[in-house]
Design a protein around this motif. Sequence first.
Motif, short mmCIF file in Angstrom:
data_model
loop_
_atom_site.label_atom_id
_atom_site.label_comp_id
_atom_site.label_asym_id
_atom_site.label_seq_id
_atom_site.Cartn_x
_atom_site.Cartn_y
_atom_site.Cartn_z
N GLN A 207 0.83 -1.21 0.00
CA GLN A 207 0.00 0.00 0.00
C GLN A 207 0.86 1.26 0.00
OE1 GLN A 207 -2.37 -0.89 3.46
NE2 GLN A 207 -4.07 -1.72 2.25
N HIS A 237 -6.47 -1.46 -4.15
CA HIS A 237 -5.45 -0.96 -3.23
C HIS A 237 -5.73 0.49 -2.85
CE1 HIS A 237 -2.76 -4.29 -2.92
NE2 HIS A 237 -2.40 -4.31 -4.20
N ASN A 240 -8.56 0.65 -0.36
CA ASN A 240 -8.16 0.21 0.98
C ASN A 240 -7.25 1.22 1.67
OD1 ASN A 240 -9.63 -2.18 0.83
ND2 ASN A 240 -7.93 -3.34 -0.05
N ARG A 243 -9.46 3.92 2.96
CA ARG A 243 -10.22 3.43 4.12
C ARG A 243 -9.34 3.40 5.37
NH1 ARG A 243 -10.44 -1.50 6.14
NH2 ARG A 243 -9.49 -2.40 4.28
N ARG A 244 -8.10 2.90 5.23
CA ARG A 244 -7.20 2.82 6.38
C ARG A 244 -6.82 4.19 6.92
NH1 ARG A 244 -2.88 -1.96 6.90
NH2 ARG A 244 -4.22 -3.73 6.38
#
Length: 261
Positions: A207, A237, A240, A243-244
């Motif tokens: 990431q 990717h 995500n 989101r993280r």
Amino acid sequence: MSPDEAQAVASLIAAQGEAGPGPALDALTRLTAPFDMSCAFAYGPGGTARLIHDGYSASVSRTALSRYLKGGFLLDPFYVACTTGVAEGLWRMRDIAPDGFFASDFASSHEVHPCISREAGTLVEEIGFVVPLARGEGAVYSLMRHRNGLAFSAEEFQALAGLGAIVAACLRRLPCQNGGQDVSPPATVDNERAFERAFGDRLTPTQLAVTRLVLRGHSNLSIATQMGITEGTAKLHRHNIYRRLNISSQSELFQLFIQRI
């Protein structure tokens, strides 16, 4: 000027005394093609940036320049070109930049891009001479035109390219001495660790690699090509990552990076 004549002049310049050639180089290149601003940076392989010639206009933000030197340069296509082995010579920014660079936040940010005012779109075009230096460094001498001007024509570009030997000789002298130039010390930013410091506590190594490409202006398709994955995987990717980090856009990602460097 023929290549042989240019090489002869380059040898003459390289043999001169201690005076910094930056302003004289500006005067010479302006005879070939007028421009509004210039600058030269030396970039190190470990992720350092030094301002070795300040040909910016008085309107350039010193705060933005400081932020650029502290880590914003990591998103600059010319920095990437210097550290990835782009051939020596004159390049248009658009020919080395990622496919989504000019829609990226860095390309229009007055916070970290010294050439951009608070009115986005000030810079019409930037072209730069890329020159390898000693110890793995690379230098770029950039010429820029403002928003109300025109891009460098093919004829102007070709004529400037003919000065490549002279420019290279000057750039190889600039990092070695002050000569009255506004020379800044190297930034203490590591190419890889800057991204790790910004996001490493919340993102996986993969990431982080995707984040680096996103910030540099790569589209999902370009990311997929660079990393050898499918476009759908690149898109996943990115989803995500957002989101993280509890964000929802590339602009928010850019702001997080600038805050953390």
